[in-house]
Design a protein around this motif. Structure first.
Motif, mmCIF file in Angstrom:
data_model
loop_
_atom_site.group_PDB
_atom_site.id
_atom_site.type_symbol
_atom_site.label_atom_id
_atom_site.label_comp_id
_atom_site.label_asym_id
_atom_site.label_seq_id
_atom_site.Cartn_x
_atom_site.Cartn_y
_atom_site.Cartn_z
ATOM 1 N N UNK A 1 -8.427 70.488 44.247
ATOM 2 C CA UNK A 1 -9.535 69.958 45.036
ATOM 3 C C UNK A 1 -9.190 68.511 45.336
ATOM 4 N N UNK A 2 -9.220 68.154 46.612
ATOM 5 C CA UNK A 2 -8.917 66.800 47.048
ATOM 6 C C UNK A 2 -10.183 66.201 47.640
ATOM 7 N N UNK A 3 -10.492 64.977 47.210
ATOM 8 C CA UNK A 3 -11.662 64.266 47.709
ATOM 9 C C UNK A 3 -11.174 63.001 48.399
ATOM 10 N N UNK A 4 -11.530 62.856 49.661
ATOM 11 C CA UNK A 4 -11.156 61.684 50.446
ATOM 12 C C UNK A 4 -12.408 60.889 50.793
ATOM 13 N N UNK B 1 -7.826 59.831 56.690
ATOM 14 C CA UNK B 1 -6.692 59.759 55.760
ATOM 15 C C UNK B 1 -6.073 61.126 55.467
ATOM 16 N N UNK B 2 -6.612 62.179 56.084
ATOM 17 C CA UNK B 2 -6.172 63.552 55.801
ATOM 18 C C UNK B 2 -4.669 63.740 56.026
ATOM 19 N N UNK B 3 -4.148 63.320 57.155
ATOM 20 C CA UNK B 3 -2.725 63.521 57.466
ATOM 21 C C UNK B 3 -1.832 62.721 56.521
ATOM 22 N N UNK B 4 -2.191 61.472 56.241
ATOM 23 C CA UNK B 4 -1.379 60.637 55.345
ATOM 24 C C UNK B 4 -1.364 61.212 53.928
ATOM 25 N N UNK B 5 -2.515 61.693 53.466
ATOM 26 C CA UNK B 5 -2.579 62.325 52.142
ATOM 27 C C UNK B 5 -1.711 63.582 52.133
ATOM 28 N N UNK C 1 0.922 64.398 53.905
ATOM 29 C CA UNK C 1 2.370 64.133 53.915
ATOM 30 C C UNK C 1 2.911 63.963 52.497
ATOM 31 N N UNK C 2 2.180 63.254 51.658
ATOM 32 C CA UNK C 2 2.612 63.030 50.276
ATOM 33 C C UNK C 2 2.325 64.257 49.419
ATOM 34 N N UNK C 3 1.140 64.810 49.532
ATOM 35 C CA UNK C 3 0.733 65.990 48.759
ATOM 36 C C UNK C 3 1.760 67.108 48.909
ATOM 37 N N UNK C 4 2.213 67.328 50.134
ATOM 38 C CA UNK C 4 3.148 68.414 50.437
ATOM 39 C C UNK C 4 4.456 68.296 49.655
ATOM 40 N N UNK C 5 4.874 67.083 49.330
ATOM 41 C CA UNK C 5 6.146 66.883 48.615
ATOM 42 C C UNK C 5 6.051 67.237 47.136
ATOM 43 N N UNK C 6 4.858 67.395 46.605
ATOM 44 C CA UNK C 6 4.678 67.660 45.181
ATOM 45 C C UNK C 6 4.622 69.149 44.835
ATOM 46 N N UNK C 7 4.432 70.018 45.833
ATOM 47 C CA UNK C 7 4.243 71.437 45.560
ATOM 48 C C UNK C 7 5.219 72.287 46.347
ATOM 49 N N UNK D 1 -10.320 70.410 50.543
ATOM 50 C CA UNK D 1 -10.292 68.971 50.793
ATOM 51 C C UNK D 1 -11.588 68.612 51.499
ATOM 52 N N UNK D 2 -12.325 67.691 50.901
ATOM 53 C CA UNK D 2 -13.600 67.280 51.472
ATOM 54 C C UNK D 2 -13.680 65.759 51.519
ATOM 55 N N UNK D 3 -14.501 65.273 52.427
ATOM 56 C CA UNK D 3 -14.801 63.843 52.483
ATOM 57 C C UNK D 3 -16.070 63.593 51.678
ATOM 58 N N UNK D 4 -16.068 62.526 50.929
ATOM 59 C CA UNK D 4 -17.220 62.144 50.121
ATOM 60 C C UNK D 4 -17.624 60.719 50.484
ATOM 61 N N UNK D 5 -18.815 60.358 50.122
ATOM 62 C CA UNK D 5 -19.317 59.038 50.480
ATOM 63 C C UNK D 5 -18.552 57.928 49.763
ATOM 64 N N UNK D 6 -18.280 58.130 48.473
ATOM 65 C CA UNK D 6 -17.633 57.086 47.687
ATOM 66 C C UNK D 6 -16.905 57.720 46.504
#
Length: 186
Positions: free
Chosen positions: A137-140, A145-149, A151-157, A166-171
């Motif tokens: 679960x990814x919280x932004x 920032x979805x594409x930048x996240x 690019x890095x996330x993809x290299x780990x798996x 992946x969801x956007x949260x207030x804070x």
């Protein structure tokens, strides 16, 4: 009774949370939904007793807590991870360096990498790894920032990639821009 009024935590000099009834947080909070919510947090390792080893697994046979000094220490309200019935449930990680206890400099990609490195260290302490992750679960804080996240996330798996939300949260804690949690098998 209101959740926040039924559990008003206080912290001793060792970082052990107690409720107003005097019970320890580990016995008072069995369900994460009972935990108080916080809009901000800071990581202060002086509230945590030093670990005898770099990684420990403790608890009962059905539910074991995992802790390593190779990832930022958790607040007293939760563990870095729990092992239960062959699965490792990792708490959300932000881009905090376990050495400096501060958010890493740079952009969302740098903090994504640090959050995933923290999860990797926790999984290794549990005798698992990122290759065993089945769900993330990814919280932004901002979906721009979805594409930048990614690019890095993809290299780990490797393939097959874990299921993911992946969801956007207030804070997010520490005013960061990304937090990641995962579930892996042993």
């Amino acid at each position: 009774m209101d959740r926040d009024s039924s559990f008003a935590p206080s912290t001793s000099s060792y970082g052990t949370a107690t409720s107003t009834a005097g019970t320890s947080a580990s016995s008072a909070i069995q369900d994460p939904s009972q935990a108080p919510t916080h809009s901000t947090m800071s990581i202060d390792s002086s509230h945590y007793p030093s670990q005898a080893s770099s990684a420990t697994v403790r608890g009962n046979p059905m539910r074991q807590a995992v802790r390593t000094d190779k990832a930022p220490p958790p607040l007293p309200f939760f563990e870095q991870a729990i092992i239960c019935q062959g699965m490792v449930y990792c708490s959300g990680q932000v881009g905090v360096s376990p050495v400096t206890k501060q958010l890493v400099d740079g952009g969302v990609g740098d903090r994504t990498a640090q959050a995933l490195n923290n999860l990797s260290a926790i999984l290794e302490a549990a005798n698992s790894s990122l290759s065993n992750v089945v769900e993330c679960n990814v919280y932004l804080s901002d979906m721009t920032n979805f594409a930048a996240m990614n690019r890095v996330y993809d290299t780990f798996f490797e393939r097959p990639k874990p299921c993911r939300t992946c969801v956007a949260v207030k804070e997010l804690p520490l005013k960061t821009d990304v937090e990641i949690k995962c579930i892996a098998h042993l």
